[in-house]
Design an enzyme around this catalytic site. Structure first.
Site, short mmCIF file in Angstrom:
data_model
loop_
_atom_site.label_atom_id
_atom_site.label_comp_id
_atom_site.label_asym_id
_atom_site.label_seq_id
_atom_site.Cartn_x
_atom_site.Cartn_y
_atom_site.Cartn_z
N ARG A 1 3.64 2.76 -10.61
CA ARG A 1 4.84 3.47 -10.54
C ARG A 1 5.70 1.53 -11.43
O ARG A 1 4.63 0.74 -11.67
CB ARG A 1 5.11 3.16 -9.33
CG ARG A 1 4.65 1.86 -8.10
CD ARG A 1 4.39 1.83 -6.50
NE ARG A 1 3.53 0.46 -5.77
CZ ARG A 1 3.11 1.00 -4.48
NH1 ARG A 1 3.45 1.75 -4.34
NH2 ARG A 1 2.04 0.61 -4.43
N GLU B 1 10.39 -0.84 -5.62
CA GLU B 1 9.18 0.10 -6.80
C GLU B 1 10.14 1.43 -6.64
O GLU B 1 10.10 1.83 -5.57
CB GLU B 1 7.93 -0.05 -5.67
CG GLU B 1 7.15 -1.49 -6.29
CD GLU B 1 5.91 -1.09 -5.86
OE1 GLU B 1 4.87 -1.89 -5.45
OE2 GLU B 1 6.21 -0.50 -3.76
N LYS C 1 10.55 8.42 -5.30
CA LYS C 1 10.61 7.43 -4.07
C LYS C 1 11.30 5.35 -5.00
O LYS C 1 10.60 5.17 -5.31
CB LYS C 1 9.64 7.78 -3.46
CG LYS C 1 9.83 6.37 -2.04
CD LYS C 1 8.63 6.49 -0.43
CE LYS C 1 7.94 5.54 -0.88
NZ LYS C 1 6.68 5.96 -0.49
N ARG D 1 3.23 9.21 5.39
CA ARG D 1 1.73 9.74 4.26
C ARG D 1 1.18 8.78 4.49
O ARG D 1 -0.35 9.45 3.97
CB ARG D 1 3.08 10.65 3.07
CG ARG D 1 3.74 9.00 2.74
CD ARG D 1 2.80 9.06 1.21
NE ARG D 1 3.01 7.51 0.55
CZ ARG D 1 3.03 6.54 0.01
NH1 ARG D 1 2.31 5.46 1.02
NH2 ARG D 1 3.17 6.61 -1.34
N ALA E 1 4.77 -2.19 11.46
CA ALA E 1 5.45 -1.00 11.42
C ALA E 1 4.00 0.33 11.20
O ALA E 1 4.47 1.38 11.93
CB ALA E 1 6.45 -1.36 10.46
N GLY F 1 -3.35 -2.75 2.70
CA GLY F 1 -1.82 -3.95 2.62
C GLY F 1 -2.71 -4.03 1.06
O GLY F 1 -1.18 -5.50 0.80
N GLY F 2 -2.61 -4.40 1.04
CA GLY F 2 -3.29 -5.24 -0.41
C GLY F 2 -2.41 -3.65 -1.46
O GLY F 2 -3.35 -3.10 -1.87
N ASP F 3 -1.10 -4.08 -2.28
CA ASP F 3 -0.74 -3.25 -2.92
C ASP F 3 0.30 -3.81 -3.90
O ASP F 3 1.01 -2.96 -4.27
CB ASP F 3 0.15 -2.21 -2.00
CG ASP F 3 0.94 -3.04 -1.29
OD1 ASP F 3 1.10 -4.03 -0.67
OD2 ASP F 3 1.62 -1.97 0.11
N LYS G 1 -1.77 -9.98 -4.22
CA LYS G 1 -1.39 -9.31 -2.66
C LYS G 1 -2.52 -8.58 -2.53
O LYS G 1 -2.72 -7.16 -2.42
CB LYS G 1 0.12 -9.36 -2.57
CG LYS G 1 0.06 -8.27 -0.94
CD LYS G 1 1.48 -7.65 -0.86
CE LYS G 1 1.62 -7.59 0.25
NZ LYS G 1 2.02 -5.60 0.96
N VAL H 1 -2.99 2.21 -2.23
CA VAL H 1 -1.96 1.07 -2.56
C VAL H 1 -0.78 2.01 -2.28
O VAL H 1 0.46 1.59 -2.65
CB VAL H 1 -1.79 0.49 -4.43
CG1 VAL H 1 -3.11 -0.18 -3.88
CG2 VAL H 1 -2.24 1.67 -5.08
P1 NAD Z 1 4.58 -5.01 8.96
O1 NAD Z 1 4.90 -6.28 8.36
O2 NAD Z 1 5.41 -4.30 10.10
O3 NAD Z 1 3.02 -5.14 9.91
C1 NAD Z 1 2.12 -6.55 9.34
C2 NAD Z 1 1.02 -6.76 10.48
O4 NAD Z 1 0.64 -7.92 9.78
C3 NAD Z 1 2.26 -8.01 10.64
O5 NAD Z 1 2.13 -7.67 12.28
C4 NAD Z 1 1.83 -9.05 11.16
O6 NAD Z 1 1.74 -10.04 11.78
C5 NAD Z 1 0.37 -8.98 10.76
N1 NAD Z 1 -0.64 -10.02 9.94
C6 NAD Z 1 -0.16 -10.70 8.90
N2 NAD Z 1 -1.19 -11.30 8.73
C7 NAD Z 1 -1.89 -10.90 8.97
C8 NAD Z 1 -3.51 -11.59 9.48
N3 NAD Z 1 -4.31 -12.92 8.60
N4 NAD Z 1 -4.50 -11.06 10.27
C9 NAD Z 1 -3.61 -10.65 10.84
N5 NAD Z 1 -2.69 -9.07 11.24
C10 NAD Z 1 -2.06 -10.06 10.43
O7 NAD Z 1 4.05 -4.57 7.89
P2 NAD Z 1 3.66 -2.67 8.04
O8 NAD Z 1 5.15 -1.93 7.60
O9 NAD Z 1 3.08 -2.31 9.00
O10 NAD Z 1 2.79 -2.48 6.33
C11 NAD Z 1 1.58 -3.29 6.22
C12 NAD Z 1 1.26 -3.78 4.59
O11 NAD Z 1 0.59 -2.01 4.29
C13 NAD Z 1 2.16 -3.99 3.60
O12 NAD Z 1 1.32 -5.21 3.34
C14 NAD Z 1 2.58 -3.14 3.03
O13 NAD Z 1 3.29 -3.37 1.93
C15 NAD Z 1 1.22 -2.73 3.27
N6 NAD Z 1 1.67 -0.74 2.08
C16 NAD Z 1 0.60 -0.12 1.73
C17 NAD Z 1 0.64 1.25 2.36
C18 NAD Z 1 0.15 2.25 0.81
O14 NAD Z 1 0.53 3.18 0.66
N7 NAD Z 1 -0.85 1.50 1.41
C19 NAD Z 1 1.97 1.81 2.04
C20 NAD Z 1 2.62 1.20 3.74
C21 NAD Z 1 2.64 0.37 3.74
#
Ligand code: NAD
Length: 372
Positions: free
Chosen positions: A51, A62, A75, A118, A145, A231-233, A237, A299
């Site tokens: 991307r 992105e 997207k 998804r 979320a 979350g590592g994406d 990060k 990711v």
């Molecule tokens: P969000 O901000 O709504 O929720 C993240 C949560 O993580 C928060 O409640 C926060 O308090 C918690 N958090 C942060 N550091 C922490 C730690 N050390 N220990 C425990 N909890 C901790 O975000 P989201 O929308 O839920 O997205 C979460 C992650 O997923 C993001 O990094 C996002 O980029 C990633 N994501 C990845 C994909 C994928 O396809 N791989 C898709 C969507 C989102």
């Protein structure tokens, strides 16, 4: 479905919510899983590219394009971990499908909700091939979320019904637990990551932090575990200690993108990984041994969004949950684009004496106005 070429179906946030409720979230995730698997089996027929990312201090924006030769999709998505402090989402998105033959869009849709669905479905599909047999307990670190969607997809697709959840923010854990009440889970709110991973067959990390974080350390990961690292994406990060990666068999979506953005950015660029589509298509093995540690280094890849939009588009006719958006200028005579603007202008008489209103709304003197 399209009566007029210039009008395209638009799925708003309101319509997406109604679509999920009308179909039912359980059926939605199961059906979406079949679309994703179908597209992963024909992986080789898609255009693929990492991307296009625009990084800033606080986040990333992105664009994620792909095409199967008939339909093009992209997207727009952001990732801004600080956003929640200011009442905004970490991740928001919208997407477009278009007809490759004409280049005309055929769908514009919200994708903040659809991305959560998804992503969760992709994780659960990966776990279907990688998690230990009979897995019922999942630890979920990060209760933001994405979290409830992950839980629901794992329940529907894998049968996970015991959750051990932890977030550094206890209010996030409390909300996640409450939202999942009555959906058939046995949920334990935990006081630490260490506590959450105890006895779990699957560990999902879904935290948001724009840095190299260590959500899981090596000692927390026992043999036979499947890790679903969401979350590592982004470059810089990550969520897992490097030693965990060295003990795991690693599965990715699209290697060139994951080398840049995934947990494996911590490893040498030739460290062996398997692309998930190969497992789904029966060209590579998923889990082969009970004691194996498997890692889905997620990711998020464009083909998953393509599948999700394809699924939504296929549901619109039966549900009617869309509106028609006047998005494309499409004059009757294709080369008369400017003439179309002229014809849309109000009659010149509707203004102050001595002046006319130009098609652009400015007052102009009668000598220079465009005569209609
Ligand atoms: P969000 O901000 O709504 O929720 C993240 C949560 O993580 C928060 O409640 C926060 O308090 C918690 N958090 C942060 N550091 C922490 C730690 N050390 N220990 C425990 N909890 C901790 O975000 P989201 O929308 O839920 O997205 C979460 C992650 O997923 C993001 O990094 C996002 O980029 C990633 N994501 C990845 C994909 C994928 O396809 N791989 C898709 C969507 C989102």
């Amino acid at each position: 479905m399209q009566a007029k070429l210039n009008v395209i179906p638009f799925v708003s946030v309101d319509h997406m919510m109604k679509l999920v409720l009308e179909i039912g979230v359980e059926r939605f995730v199961k059906e979406l899983a079949t679309y994703i698997e179908e597209d992963f089996r024909r992986w080789e027929s898609f255009d693929k590219t990492p991307r296009v990312a625009s990084h800033s201090t606080d986040g990333v924006i992105e664009l994620m394009p792909t095409s199967d030769g008939e339909t093009y999709g992209f997207k727009y998505v952001n990732g801004h971990p600080q956003n929640t402090r200011f009442g905004r989402q970490t991740v928001t998105a919208f997407g477009v499908l278009a007809d490759v033959g004409s280049g005309y869009p055929v769908l514009l849709t919200e994708m903040t909700i659809l991305t959560a669905l998804r992503t969760a479905v992709m994780s659960a599909v990966a776990a279907k091939y990688l998690a230990p047999k009979g897995a019922r307990t999942m630890a979920m670190i990060g209760n933001g979320a994405q979290s409830e969607f992950q839980a629901i997809a794992f329940k529907e697709i894998l049968g996970i019904d015991r959750l051990r959840i932890y977030d550094i923010d206890p209010s996030a854990t409390a909300r996640c637990k409450k939202n999942l009440e009555g959906l058939g889970f046995n949920i334990t709110a935990c006081a630490s990551t260490e506590q959450a991973v105890e006895g779990a067959n699957i560990v999902t990390t879904v935290t948001a932090d724009k840095q190299y974080a260590t959500i899981l350390t090596d000692n927390m990961v026992g043999p036979g575990i499947h890790i679903n690292a969401i979350g590592g994406d982004c470059p810089g990060k990550t969520e897992l200690h490097r030693d965990i990666l060295l003990r795991s068999d690693i599965f990715v979506e699209y290697t060139p993108q994951t080398r840049i953005e995934g947990e494996i950015q911590q490893l040498d660029s030739d460290h062996p990984v398997v692309e998930l589509w190969q497992v789904i298509a029966g060209k590579a093995y998923g889990r082969t041994a009970e004691h194996q540690i498997t890692l889905f280094d997620s990711v998020g890849f464009a083909i998953e969004d393509f599948s999700a939009m394809r699924y939504v588009r296929d549901r619109l006719e039966e549900t009617g949950l869309f509106e028609e958006l006047d998005l494309l200028a499409d004059p009757d005579e294709p080369r008369d684009l400017f003439g179309m603007i002229l014809r849309a202008a109000k009659p010149a008489s509707a203004n102050v004496e001595g002046f006319k209103v130009s098609p652009f709304g400015h007052n102009v003197s009668s000598q220079v106005s465009i005569d209609q």
